[in-house]
Motif scaffolding. Structure first.
Motif, PDB file in Angstrom:
ATOM      1  N   GLY A   1       0.566  -1.498  -0.422  1.00  0.00           N
ATOM      2  CA  GLY A   1       0.030   0.078   0.243  1.00  0.00           C
ATOM      3  C   GLY A   1       1.348   1.405   0.082  1.00  0.00           C
ATOM      4  O   GLY A   1       2.174   1.256  -0.535  1.00  0.00           O
ATOM      5  N   LEU A   2      -0.230   2.390   0.222  1.00  0.00           N
ATOM      6  CA  LEU A   2       1.086   3.582   0.149  1.00  0.00           C
ATOM      7  C   LEU A   2       0.116   4.486   0.911  1.00  0.00           C
ATOM      8  O   LEU A   2      -1.410   4.321   1.603  1.00  0.00           O
ATOM      9  N   LEU A   3       0.483   5.442   1.437  1.00  0.00           N
ATOM     10  CA  LEU A   3       0.295   5.895   2.833  1.00  0.00           C
ATOM     11  C   LEU A   3       0.894   7.882   1.990  1.00  0.00           C
ATOM     12  O   LEU A   3       1.819   8.098   2.295  1.00  0.00           O
ATOM     13  N   LEU A   4      -0.472   8.440   2.247  1.00  0.00           N
ATOM     14  CA  LEU A   4      -0.428   9.771   1.549  1.00  0.00           C
ATOM     15  C   LEU A   4      -1.176  10.508   2.441  1.00  0.00           C
ATOM     16  O   LEU A   4      -2.080  10.799   2.959  1.00  0.00           O
ATOM     17  N   ILE A   5      -0.168  11.679   2.966  1.00  0.00           N
ATOM     18  CA  ILE A   5      -0.550  12.521   3.729  1.00  0.00           C
ATOM     19  C   ILE A   5      -0.864  14.062   3.335  1.00  0.00           C
ATOM     20  O   ILE A   5      -0.224  14.583   2.765  1.00  0.00           O
ATOM     21  N   VAL A   6      -1.379  14.618   3.580  1.00  0.00           N
ATOM     22  CA  VAL A   6      -1.926  15.994   3.529  1.00  0.00           C
ATOM     23  C   VAL A   6      -1.755  17.032   4.577  1.00  0.00           C
ATOM     24  O   VAL A   6      -2.846  16.936   5.016  1.00  0.00           O
ATOM     25  N   PRO A   7      -1.459  18.639   4.476  1.00  0.00           N
ATOM     26  CA  PRO A   7      -1.948  19.823   5.452  1.00  0.00           C
ATOM     27  C   PRO A   7      -4.029  19.732   5.238  1.00  0.00           C
ATOM     28  O   PRO A   7      -4.099  20.138   3.834  1.00  0.00           O
TER      29      PRO A   7
ATOM     30  N   ASP B   1      -3.800   5.210  -8.324  1.00  0.00           N
ATOM     31  CA  ASP B   1      -3.154   6.249  -9.026  1.00  0.00           C
ATOM     32  C   ASP B   1      -2.884   7.358  -8.003  1.00  0.00           C
ATOM     33  O   ASP B   1      -4.449   8.427  -7.908  1.00  0.00           O
ATOM     34  N   VAL B   2      -1.316   7.948  -7.483  1.00  0.00           N
ATOM     35  CA  VAL B   2      -1.326   7.822  -7.025  1.00  0.00           C
ATOM     36  C   VAL B   2      -2.010  10.035  -7.094  1.00  0.00           C
ATOM     37  O   VAL B   2      -2.013  10.511  -6.202  1.00  0.00           O
ATOM     38  N   GLY B   3      -1.766   9.449  -8.505  1.00  0.00           N
ATOM     39  CA  GLY B   3      -2.048  10.783  -8.569  1.00  0.00           C
ATOM     40  C   GLY B   3      -3.487  12.088  -8.779  1.00  0.00           C
ATOM     41  O   GLY B   3      -4.373  12.741  -7.964  1.00  0.00           O
ATOM     42  N   LEU B   4      -4.379  10.594  -8.790  1.00  0.00           N
ATOM     43  CA  LEU B   4      -5.379  11.026  -9.015  1.00  0.00           C
ATOM     44  C   LEU B   4      -5.707  10.697  -6.691  1.00  0.00           C
ATOM     45  O   LEU B   4      -6.526  11.840  -7.091  1.00  0.00           O
TER      46      LEU B   4
ATOM     47  N   GLU C   1      -8.532  18.561  -3.617  1.00  0.00           N
ATOM     48  CA  GLU C   1      -9.384  19.372  -3.470  1.00  0.00           C
ATOM     49  C   GLU C   1     -10.910  19.338  -2.397  1.00  0.00           C
ATOM     50  O   GLU C   1     -11.481  19.845  -2.633  1.00  0.00           O
ATOM     51  N   MET C   2     -11.322  17.777  -1.410  1.00  0.00           N
ATOM     52  CA  MET C   2     -11.374  17.688  -0.859  1.00  0.00           C
ATOM     53  C   MET C   2     -11.294  18.371   0.418  1.00  0.00           C
ATOM     54  O   MET C   2     -11.709  19.749   1.053  1.00  0.00           O
ATOM     55  N   VAL C   3      -9.868  19.259   0.753  1.00  0.00           N
ATOM     56  CA  VAL C   3      -9.348  20.266   1.908  1.00  0.00           C
ATOM     57  C   VAL C   3      -9.631  21.332   0.902  1.00  0.00           C
ATOM     58  O   VAL C   3     -10.100  22.543   1.638  1.00  0.00           O
ATOM     59  N   GLU C   4      -8.928  21.815  -0.115  1.00  0.00           N
ATOM     60  CA  GLU C   4      -9.978  23.290  -0.394  1.00  0.00           C
ATOM     61  C   GLU C   4     -11.571  23.714  -0.653  1.00  0.00           C
ATOM     62  O   GLU C   4     -11.693  24.643   0.068  1.00  0.00           O
TER      63      GLU C   4
END
Length: 144
Positions: free
Chosen positions: A89-95, A111-114, A121-124
Motif C-alpha cells: 500500500g501507500l500512505l499519503l498525507i496532506v495538510p 493512481d497516486v496522482g488521482l 480538492e477535498m481540503v480546498e
C-alpha cells in the motif's frame, strides 16, 4: 446542545465526507483526519479504533519529519504532501486546515496522482472544517 454534542455532530458530518472521498477514489482503503499532534478526529468505516490511533500517530510523525526536512533543506515555510510506499500500500498525507492533516491509505497499485488530487480538492472545499485548535490544559488536571 452541549459542546460535546456539537463536536460529535461535526465529526459525523466529516465522516460522511471522508466516506465520499474513499468511495469516489479507486484504490483508497481508509481515510483519516488527524490533529498535528497525532489524535484522530474522524475516520472512514472499516478502520477500527486501534488502527485509527496507530495511523494517526504514524501520519503525525511523518508530517513532523516533513516539516523538519522543509526547515533544514527547503524554504522552511511548512510541510507539504508526504507519501510513504510500503509493501501492500501507500500512505499519503496532506495538510488539512490549521493544525490538522488528511491521511489516506491506498492500494499499492492505486493512481497516486488521482488520490492526491482528490485529497487536495477535498481540503480546498472543506479545509476550514478540518482545522484542529491546539489542545490546552483543562481544569480537570489533564495535561495538554
Amino acid at each position: 446542545m452541549s459542546t460535546t454534542d456539537a463536536a460529535g455532530t461535526a465529526d459525523r458530518e466529516l465522516d460522511w465526507l471522508l466516506e465520499n472521498l474513499r468511495k469516489k477514489t479507486p484504490g483508497v482503503r481508509h481515510v483519516l483526519v488527524l490533529t498535528r499532534d497525532g489524535l484522530k478526529m474522524c475516520i472512514t468505516s472499516g478502520l477500527d479504533r486501534d488502527k485509527a490511533d496507530q495511523l494517526a500517530a504514524l501520519a503525525a510523525g511523518i508530517q513532523s519529519l516533513s516539516l523538519s526536512a522543509s526547515a533544514e533543506f527547503g524554504d522552511g515555510i511548512g510541510a507539504g504532501q508526504a507519501m510513504v510506499e510500503f509493501a501492500g500500500g501507500l500512505l499519503l498525507i496532506v495538510p488539512a486546515g490549521e493544525g490538522a492533516h488528511l491521511a489516506v491509505i491506498a492500494d499499492e497499485d492505486g493512481d497516486v496522482g488521482l488520490v492526491a488530487h482528490n485529497m487536495n480538492e477535498m481540503v480546498e472545499q472543506i479545509g476550514v472544517y478540518l482545522s484542529a485548535a491546539p489542545r490546552r490544559a483543562g481544569n480537570s488536571g489533564e495535561r495538554p
